[in-house]
Scaffold this motif. Structure first.
Motif, short mmCIF file in Angstrom:
data_model
loop_
_atom_site.label_atom_id
_atom_site.label_comp_id
_atom_site.label_asym_id
_atom_site.label_seq_id
_atom_site.Cartn_x
_atom_site.Cartn_y
_atom_site.Cartn_z
N LEU A 96 -9.33 13.54 -14.47
CA LEU A 96 -10.38 14.37 -14.86
C LEU A 96 -9.84 16.08 -14.55
O LEU A 96 -9.50 16.19 -13.75
N TYR A 98 -10.93 19.75 -14.46
CA TYR A 98 -12.14 20.68 -14.28
C TYR A 98 -11.85 22.06 -14.52
O TYR A 98 -10.98 22.57 -13.68
N SER A 102 -17.73 20.97 -9.91
CA SER A 102 -18.25 19.83 -10.51
C SER A 102 -19.72 19.75 -10.04
O SER A 102 -20.59 19.12 -10.79
N GLN A 104 -21.17 17.96 -8.13
CA GLN A 104 -21.62 16.53 -8.13
C GLN A 104 -22.30 16.12 -7.12
O GLN A 104 -21.62 16.59 -5.79
N ASP A 109 -16.55 6.55 -5.09
CA ASP A 109 -16.14 6.39 -6.23
C ASP A 109 -16.11 4.84 -6.75
O ASP A 109 -15.87 4.40 -7.94
N LEU A 138 -14.69 21.17 -2.89
CA LEU A 138 -14.87 19.78 -2.76
C LEU A 138 -15.63 19.56 -1.47
O LEU A 138 -15.63 20.17 -0.63
N TRP A 204 -8.53 11.23 -1.03
CA TRP A 204 -9.81 10.40 -0.50
C TRP A 204 -9.54 8.91 -0.44
O TRP A 204 -9.10 8.48 -1.46
N HIS A 210 -18.09 11.74 -1.23
CA HIS A 210 -17.75 12.98 -1.61
C HIS A 210 -18.35 13.61 -2.85
O HIS A 210 -18.95 12.71 -3.53
N GLY A 212 -18.79 17.63 -5.22
CA GLY A 212 -18.65 19.12 -5.42
C GLY A 212 -19.60 19.74 -4.81
O GLY A 212 -21.04 19.77 -5.04
N ARG A 222 -12.67 26.84 -11.28
CA ARG A 222 -12.17 26.22 -10.12
C ARG A 222 -11.45 25.16 -10.81
O ARG A 222 -11.78 24.08 -10.84
N VAL A 226 -8.37 15.85 -10.89
CA VAL A 226 -8.40 14.67 -10.09
C VAL A 226 -7.71 13.62 -10.82
O VAL A 226 -7.76 13.42 -11.97
N HIS A 228 -7.09 9.73 -10.67
CA HIS A 228 -7.42 8.42 -10.10
C HIS A 228 -6.30 7.45 -10.11
O HIS A 228 -5.71 7.11 -11.21
O1 AKG Z 1 -13.98 17.94 -8.01
C1 AKG Z 1 -15.24 17.91 -7.79
O2 AKG Z 1 -16.12 18.86 -7.59
C2 AKG Z 1 -15.68 16.50 -7.29
C3 AKG Z 1 -14.82 15.44 -8.10
C4 AKG Z 1 -15.13 14.32 -7.59
O3 AKG Z 1 -16.37 13.93 -6.68
C5 AKG Z 1 -14.92 12.93 -8.30
O4 AKG Z 1 -14.16 13.19 -9.40
O5 AKG Z 1 -15.22 11.94 -7.98
#
Ligand code: AKG
Length: 300
Positions: A96, A98, A102, A104, A109, A138, A204, A210, A212, A222, A226, A228
């Motif tokens: 991802l 950004y 995020s 979030q 996850d 984060l 992580w 976790h 954002g 920002r 990310v 995975h």
């Molecule tokens: O980058 C972020 O602000 C959070 C990213 C996140 O939580 C995620 O990708 O699972």
């Protein structure tokens, strides 16, 4: 650049649920952002901004950008930690990108990155610019990965009493994540932000809550990637597998991989702009910044 010990970093990851790696990727971060801006300028028809003037998250944009791929393939320190965690070479499942924080909510996850056996996954987050309290760093619940797992079958039965759990469900996701966050609060676990400098990488644990944090300065970008990651060929399942932990499922997938700098990444064939628009990967020329002109990351 600080001295680095992959075992020490792995110990921190296992103890705290996350670790910040001084990964010396600032030059490659600049190259990745330059390439993103060049590709964006080439495709004004594809890149639609949100009402706040920023892009939605871009999914698997590394398939369009060799410079962005290097954030994974050339990050020697972060890769050493991943390899040690898995006990075998880490490979790239999805990314991802950004442009902005995020914002979030706190979440684990694992529901969307379920493997067999479980927890063969890591979140790897590289800052493509400096991140401080103003542009939505984060946030993590330190130690939250060690909390016992919730009673997943019971949570799923509240939402899907017939036992027919779909691959994705916002309602089930929120119900689970709310329970995890509440368990953490009951235990007195603190939520902290993780400001980092350009080129640093945060890794992580699959079970770490976790998210954002709030973007205090909406004028600020920002930029971050990310990654995975999983061991090579790991099958990755969604909620239907996560909430059925005793169901036996294949652990291996038949992914089609490409390799760069000795590291494998899956060719998903498309790049997602937000979760609504899928653009075939071949739409993008491979690379706008000559990679030979980018100084390789310093080795440690
Ligand atoms: O980058 C972020 O602000 C959070 C990213 C996140 O939580 C995620 O990708 O699972």
């Amino acid at each position: 650049m600080m001295a680095f010990d992959a075992q020490e970093a792995l110990d921190a990851l296992n103890t705290d649920g996350f670790v910040v790696v001084d990964s010396d990727m600032a030059v490659l971060a600049d190259a990745a952002v330059a390439e993103f801006r060049a590709i964006e300028a080439e495709h004004p028809d594809l890149f639609k901004r949100e009402p706040d003037g920023r892009y939605p998250r871009l999914i698997n944009f590394h398939l369009a950008s060799p410079a962005l791929r290097r954030i994974f393939t050339d990050n020697e320190r972060a890769l050493a930690v991943q390899d040690a965690f898995f006990g075998e070479p880490s490979s790239l499942y999805t990314t991802l990108f950004y442009e902005k924080g995020s914002a979030q909510d706190l979440h684990r996850d694992t529901p969307y990155f379920t493997t067999r056996p479980e927890h063969r996954y890591l979140g790897v987050w590289t800052a493509l610019e400096d991140v401080d309290e103003e542009n939505g760093p984060l946030m993590v619940m330190r130690g939250g990965h060690l909390m016992p797992e919730e009673h997943r079958e019971a949570i799923a039965a509240e939402v899907f009493p017939d036992g027919d759990i779909p691959h994705s469900s916002d309602e089930l996701w929120v119900r689970y994540q709310d329970k995890v966050a509440a368990s953490g609060r009951e235990r007195g676990l603190k939520i902290e932000t993780v400001p980092v400098k350009k080129g640093d990488t945060i890794i992580w644990h699959p079970q770490l809550p976790h998210g954002g944090s709030v973007i205090r300065d909406p004028q600020r970008t920002r930029l971050s990637l990310v990654q995975h990651v999983t061991p090579l060929n790991a099958q990755v399942y969604g909620l239907d597998a996560f909430f059925n932990p005793n169901k036996t499922l294949p652990s291996e997938a038949g992914w089609s991989y490409e390799t760069s700098n000795g590291r494998s990444y899956i060719d998903h064939g498309v790049v997602g702009i937000g979760h609504m628009t899928n653009v075939p990967r071949i739409t993008f020329p491979q690379g706008m910044v000559p990679q030979s002109e980018v100084r390789p990351a310093l080795s440690h």
